[in-house]
Design a protein around this motif. Structure first.
Motif, PDB file in Angstrom:
ATOM      1  N   ALA A  89      21.231  14.716  10.743  1.00 47.80           N
ATOM      2  CA  ALA A  89      20.958  15.674   9.663  1.00 47.80           C
ATOM      3  C   ALA A  89      20.221  14.998   8.508  1.00 47.80           C
ATOM      4  CB  ALA A  89      22.265  16.297   9.169  1.00 47.80           C
ATOM      5  N   LEU A  90      20.581  13.746   8.227  1.00 46.03           N
ATOM      6  CA  LEU A  90      19.903  12.985   7.182  1.00 46.03           C
ATOM      7  C   LEU A  90      18.441  12.768   7.543  1.00 46.03           C
ATOM      8  CD1 LEU A  90      19.980  11.141   4.608  1.00 46.03           C
ATOM      9  CD2 LEU A  90      20.625   9.266   6.158  1.00 46.03           C
ATOM     10  N   ALA A  91      18.195  12.342   8.780  1.00 48.70           N
ATOM     11  CA  ALA A  91      16.820  12.104   9.225  1.00 48.70           C
ATOM     12  C   ALA A  91      16.001  13.390   9.172  1.00 48.70           C
ATOM     13  CB  ALA A  91      16.822  11.531  10.649  1.00 48.70           C
ATOM     14  N   ARG A  92      16.587  14.506   9.605  1.00 48.30           N
ATOM     15  CA  ARG A  92      15.884  15.796   9.526  1.00 48.30           C
ATOM     16  C   ARG A  92      15.535  16.124   8.086  1.00 48.30           C
ATOM     17  NH1 ARG A  92      19.711  17.527  13.465  1.00 48.30           N
ATOM     18  NH2 ARG A  92      21.046  18.384  11.815  1.00 48.30           N
ATOM     19  N   GLY A  93      16.495  15.928   7.191  1.00 46.31           N
ATOM     20  CA  GLY A  93      16.274  16.270   5.781  1.00 46.31           C
ATOM     21  C   GLY A  93      15.185  15.436   5.139  1.00 46.31           C
ATOM     22  N   ILE A  94      15.160  14.141   5.433  1.00 47.33           N
ATOM     23  CA  ILE A  94      14.152  13.263   4.842  1.00 47.33           C
ATOM     24  C   ILE A  94      12.763  13.586   5.377  1.00 47.33           C
ATOM     25  CG2 ILE A  94      13.336  10.865   4.788  1.00 47.33           C
ATOM     26  CD1 ILE A  94      16.287  10.019   4.520  1.00 47.33           C
ATOM     27  N   VAL A  95      12.632  13.754   6.701  1.00 48.21           N
ATOM     28  CA  VAL A  95      11.324  14.070   7.276  1.00 48.21           C
ATOM     29  C   VAL A  95      10.843  15.436   6.788  1.00 48.21           C
ATOM     30  CG1 VAL A  95      10.047  14.498   9.407  1.00 48.21           C
ATOM     31  CG2 VAL A  95      11.687  12.620   9.296  1.00 48.21           C
ATOM     32  N   GLU A  96      11.755  16.403   6.691  1.00 47.17           N
ATOM     33  CA  GLU A  96      11.363  17.727   6.192  1.00 47.17           C
ATOM     34  C   GLU A  96      10.869  17.652   4.758  1.00 47.17           C
ATOM     35  OE1 GLU A  96      13.260  22.200   5.523  1.00 47.17           O
ATOM     36  OE2 GLU A  96      14.259  20.761   6.854  1.00 47.17           O
ATOM     37  N   ARG A  97      11.508  16.825   3.945  1.00 46.10           N
ATOM     38  CA  ARG A  97      11.116  16.705   2.540  1.00 46.10           C
ATOM     39  C   ARG A  97       9.688  16.188   2.395  1.00 46.10           C
ATOM     40  NH1 ARG A  97      15.200  14.616  -1.854  1.00 46.10           N
ATOM     41  NH2 ARG A  97      15.394  16.873  -2.026  1.00 46.10           N
ATOM     42  N   GLN A 108      25.374   6.591   0.657  1.00 46.88           N
ATOM     43  CA  GLN A 108      24.389   6.362  -0.393  1.00 46.88           C
ATOM     44  C   GLN A 108      23.060   7.038  -0.071  1.00 46.88           C
ATOM     45  OE1 GLN A 108      22.055   2.911  -0.872  1.00 46.88           O
ATOM     46  NE2 GLN A 108      22.552   2.619  -3.032  1.00 46.88           N
ATOM     47  N   TRP A 109      22.607   6.991   1.175  1.00 44.21           N
ATOM     48  CA  TRP A 109      21.326   7.594   1.539  1.00 44.21           C
ATOM     49  C   TRP A 109      21.365   9.106   1.347  1.00 44.21           C
ATOM     50  CZ3 TRP A 109      16.898   5.823   4.782  1.00 44.21           C
ATOM     51  CH2 TRP A 109      16.699   4.434   4.650  1.00 44.21           C
ATOM     52  N   TRP A 110      22.459   9.748   1.722  1.00 47.26           N
ATOM     53  CA  TRP A 110      22.585  11.188   1.487  1.00 47.26           C
ATOM     54  C   TRP A 110      22.488  11.489  -0.010  1.00 47.26           C
ATOM     55  CZ3 TRP A 110      22.791  15.815   3.919  1.00 47.26           C
ATOM     56  CH2 TRP A 110      22.861  15.813   5.326  1.00 47.26           C
ATOM     57  N   ARG A 111      23.184  10.695  -0.794  1.00 49.46           N
ATOM     58  CA  ARG A 111      23.241  10.954  -2.240  1.00 49.46           C
ATOM     59  C   ARG A 111      21.897  10.715  -2.908  1.00 49.46           C
ATOM     60  NH1 ARG A 111      25.086   7.015  -5.326  1.00 49.46           N
ATOM     61  NH2 ARG A 111      26.329   6.202  -3.597  1.00 49.46           N
ATOM     62  N   LEU A 112      21.242   9.587  -2.594  1.00 48.54           N
ATOM     63  CA  LEU A 112      20.022   9.228  -3.305  1.00 48.54           C
ATOM     64  C   LEU A 112      18.758   9.845  -2.710  1.00 48.54           C
ATOM     65  CD1 LEU A 112      20.598   5.453  -4.168  1.00 48.54           C
ATOM     66  CD2 LEU A 112      21.203   7.491  -5.481  1.00 48.54           C
ATOM     67  N   CYS A 113      18.744  10.072  -1.396  1.00 50.13           N
ATOM     68  CA  CYS A 113      17.530  10.603  -0.755  1.00 50.13           C
ATOM     69  C   CYS A 113      17.504  12.128  -0.713  1.00 50.13           C
ATOM     70  CB  CYS A 113      17.387  10.052   0.660  1.00 50.13           C
ATOM     71  SG  CYS A 113      17.118   8.276   0.733  1.00 50.13           S
ATOM     72  N   LEU A 114      18.691  12.745  -0.629  1.00 51.36           N
ATOM     73  CA  LEU A 114      18.743  14.200  -0.500  1.00 51.36           C
ATOM     74  C   LEU A 114      19.550  14.880  -1.601  1.00 51.36           C
ATOM     75  CD1 LEU A 114      19.203  14.655   3.368  1.00 51.36           C
ATOM     76  CD2 LEU A 114      17.080  14.704   2.036  1.00 51.36           C
ATOM     77  N   ASP A 115      20.089  14.097  -2.547  1.00 51.35           N
ATOM     78  CA  ASP A 115      20.903  14.666  -3.628  1.00 51.35           C
ATOM     79  C   ASP A 115      22.042  15.515  -3.082  1.00 51.35           C
ATOM     80  OD1 ASP A 115      19.448  13.544  -5.767  1.00 51.35           O
ATOM     81  OD2 ASP A 115      17.935  15.103  -5.604  1.00 51.35           O
ATOM     82  N   PRO A 171       0.787  -1.232   0.000  1.00 50.13           N
ATOM     83  CA  PRO A 171       0.000   0.000   0.000  1.00 50.13           C
ATOM     84  C   PRO A 171       0.819   1.282   0.000  1.00 50.13           C
ATOM     85  CG  PRO A 171       0.075  -0.905   2.209  1.00 50.13           C
ATOM     86  CD  PRO A 171       0.801  -1.879   1.323  1.00 50.13           C
ATOM     87  N   ASP A 172       2.145   1.193   0.129  1.00 49.62           N
ATOM     88  CA  ASP A 172       2.945   2.406   0.316  1.00 49.62           C
ATOM     89  C   ASP A 172       4.034   2.555  -0.738  1.00 49.62           C
ATOM     90  OD1 ASP A 172       1.695   3.104   2.845  1.00 49.62           O
ATOM     91  OD2 ASP A 172       2.772   1.390   3.678  1.00 49.62           O
ATOM     92  N   ILE A 173       4.315   3.794  -1.096  1.00 43.90           N
ATOM     93  CA  ILE A 173       5.518   4.123  -1.845  1.00 43.90           C
ATOM     94  C   ILE A 173       6.615   4.368  -0.816  1.00 43.90           C
ATOM     95  CG2 ILE A 173       6.650   5.881  -3.267  1.00 43.90           C
ATOM     96  CD1 ILE A 173       4.037   6.254  -4.743  1.00 43.90           C
ATOM     97  N   HIS A 174       7.774   3.758  -1.016  1.00 47.02           N
ATOM     98  CA  HIS A 174       8.852   3.915  -0.042  1.00 47.02           C
ATOM     99  C   HIS A 174       9.984   4.774  -0.602  1.00 47.02           C
ATOM    100  CE1 HIS A 174      11.177   0.916  -2.244  1.00 47.02           C
ATOM    101  NE2 HIS A 174      10.268  -0.005  -2.035  1.00 47.02           N
ATOM    102  N   LEU A 175      10.962   5.084   0.251  1.00 41.29           N
ATOM    103  CA  LEU A 175      12.053   5.973  -0.133  1.00 41.29           C
ATOM    104  C   LEU A 175      12.845   5.442  -1.321  1.00 41.29           C
ATOM    105  CD1 LEU A 175      13.560   7.079   3.317  1.00 41.29           C
ATOM    106  CD2 LEU A 175      11.940   8.313   1.863  1.00 41.29           C
ATOM    107  N   GLY A 176      12.966   4.116  -1.433  1.00 37.98           N
ATOM    108  CA  GLY A 176      13.701   3.552  -2.562  1.00 37.98           C
ATOM    109  C   GLY A 176      13.034   3.863  -3.878  1.00 37.98           C
ATOM    110  N   PHE A 177      11.714   3.728  -3.925  1.00 36.50           N
ATOM    111  CA  PHE A 177      11.001   4.040  -5.162  1.00 36.50           C
ATOM    112  C   PHE A 177      10.962   5.542  -5.397  1.00 36.50           C
ATOM    113  CE2 PHE A 177       7.458   4.328  -8.122  1.00 36.50           C
ATOM    114  CZ  PHE A 177       7.789   3.313  -9.006  1.00 36.50           C
ATOM    115  N   ALA A 178      11.011   6.309  -4.304  1.00 35.56           N
ATOM    116  CA  ALA A 178      11.013   7.765  -4.435  1.00 35.56           C
ATOM    117  C   ALA A 178      12.247   8.261  -5.188  1.00 35.56           C
ATOM    118  CB  ALA A 178      10.948   8.419  -3.060  1.00 35.56           C
ATOM    119  N   VAL A 179      13.345   7.506  -5.131  1.00 34.34           N
ATOM    120  CA  VAL A 179      14.554   7.901  -5.868  1.00 34.34           C
ATOM    121  C   VAL A 179      14.236   8.027  -7.355  1.00 34.34           C
ATOM    122  CG1 VAL A 179      16.870   7.166  -6.563  1.00 34.34           C
ATOM    123  CG2 VAL A 179      16.131   6.867  -4.189  1.00 34.34           C
TER     124      VAL A 179
END
Length: 380
Positions: A274-282, A253-260, A40-48
């Motif tokens: 900082a990564l967690a803040r950036g992803i939740v903020e997005r 990899q998470w910084w590069r693919l999730c936050l560019d 039922p969900d789109i996840h961060l991997g597909f969001a890339v």
């Protein structure tokens, strides 16, 4: 926007020069991405990949999102060591609608065309299906790593699985795709789309594959079936906590693919925060990111109870089967709940629980904690 900018994080851009030729046509391109609604969900991997599709939209092109309400009934064999379990039709239909809604968290709705492939695949008669399968050969299909390894090991391969790449390729025919994007595990299927398009007299699509995001375990690709994923629609606190659980080896990899962005040099804990803040903020906004970080600090780092705890009625059974209770109210699977209890990670009013069945009176008014981040207050 240049081809180089559009192919950020790309692994394959095939065939050589095809994307540049498409961009030189002087019209908006139709850029296709397919997704099977197996959860039922789109996840961060597909969001890339969705965000790369958004880059095409920002450059003036049209995103064609194919929701595989029909191909999901076959099951994509890509990267699989055995045949996928096919979900009931009503579950797939419900998931398909949710996927379409969630996609607009990333895509520009005005430049998005959402199509369900049952629209055309459900109308294929037997003669047309035979014509479609003439696109390829059994030898070509067995060149796929997953099929080749299963065949060599004597594992079964159903005929329906062999049909999947043809069906996905026919999607490209139906929507007249100029470009198809996907993860690296989709390379075979995307190239099959070129063959199918040529078979039907259409100009073959350009193909772009992107790097796969590893899941929260830092080992396997992010996947709903593995359970190592973070959904876009998860609550901010849950997203933040799950990001903080990834191993340090996955940070770059998470910084590069999730936050560019590039991972900051220095303390891995600060980088992860900082990564967690950036992803939740997005996906939830700056205010939610600040609140989620505060929640994480109080509950996980300082071991305190959250300011707000969900309440649930006390079950009528006596004794109460604790794994079922955790599954119903905290979103855990019963097997995961049993594992947490066995590890001593479930507490009642701060005391570890070791039994699966707990007397009802012991639960009345109790604060239940599962792991570091999940809490539940039971009625008195």
């Amino acid at each position: 926007m240049s081809a180089a900018e559009l192919t950020r994080h790309a692994v394959d851009v095939l065939p050589h020069g095809a994307l540049e030729e498409k961009l030189g046509l002087g019209r908006p391109l139709r850029v296709k991405l397919g997704i099977d609604p197996t959860g039922p969900d789109i996840h961060l991997g597909f969001a890339v990949v969705l965000r790369r599709l958004r880059a095409f939209q920002d450059a003036g092109h049209t995103a064609v999102l194919i929701v595989g309400d029909y191909t999901a009934r076959i099951g994509d064999p890509s990267g699989r060591s055995k045949e996928r379990v096919v979900l009931p039709d009503e579950v797939l239909d419900a998931n398909a609608k949710l996927f379409a809604e969630q996609a607009y968290r990333i895509l520009d709705e005005e430049r998005t065309e959402i199509r369900f492939n049952g629209e055309w695949l459900g109308k294929l008669d037997y003669a047309e299906l035979v014509r479609l399968t003439r696109t390829g050969t059994v030898a070509q299909l067995l060149e796929r790593n997953d099929f080749r390894e299963r065949f060599a090991g004597g594992a079964p391969i159903s005929v329906s699985e062999l049909l999947y790449p043809f069906a996905q390729g026919y999607d490209s025919v139906a929507v007249a795709a100029d470009v198809e994007v996907g993860g690296t595990d989709q390379l075979y299927n995307l190239l099959m789309g070129r063959d199918v398009m040529a078979h039907y007299g259409l100009e073959p699509q350009a193909v772009i594959t992107y790097e796969l995001l590893v899941g929260t375990d830092g080992v396997d690709k992010m996947s709903k079936s593995v359970g190592n994923y973070i959904a876009l629609d998860e609550p901010p606190e849950e997203q933040f906590g799950k990001v903080m659980s990834i191993p340090d080896t996955a940070l770059e990899q998470w910084w590069r693919l999730c936050l560019d962005a590039e991972a900051p040099v220095g303390d891995p804990m600060e980088s992860k925060l900082a990564l967690a803040r950036g992803i939740v903020e997005r996906y939830h906004g700056a205010e939610a990111a600040t609140s989620a970080e505060g929640h994480f600090t109080r509950v996980v780092r300082e071991g305190r109870v959250p300011d707000e705890v969900d309440e649930a009625p006390l079950p009528p059974d006596d004794p109460v089967h604790l794994p079922a209770l955790l599954s119903e109210h905290l979103g855990l699977s019963t097997s995961e709940a049993r594992r947490l209890i066995g590890q001593g990670a479930v507490k009642l009013d701060g005391e570890r629980v070791t039994e699966l069945d707990v007397p009802r009176e012991q639960l009345a008014g109790a604060l239940v904690q599962a792991g570091k981040r999940r809490f539940l207050r039971l009625a008195g």
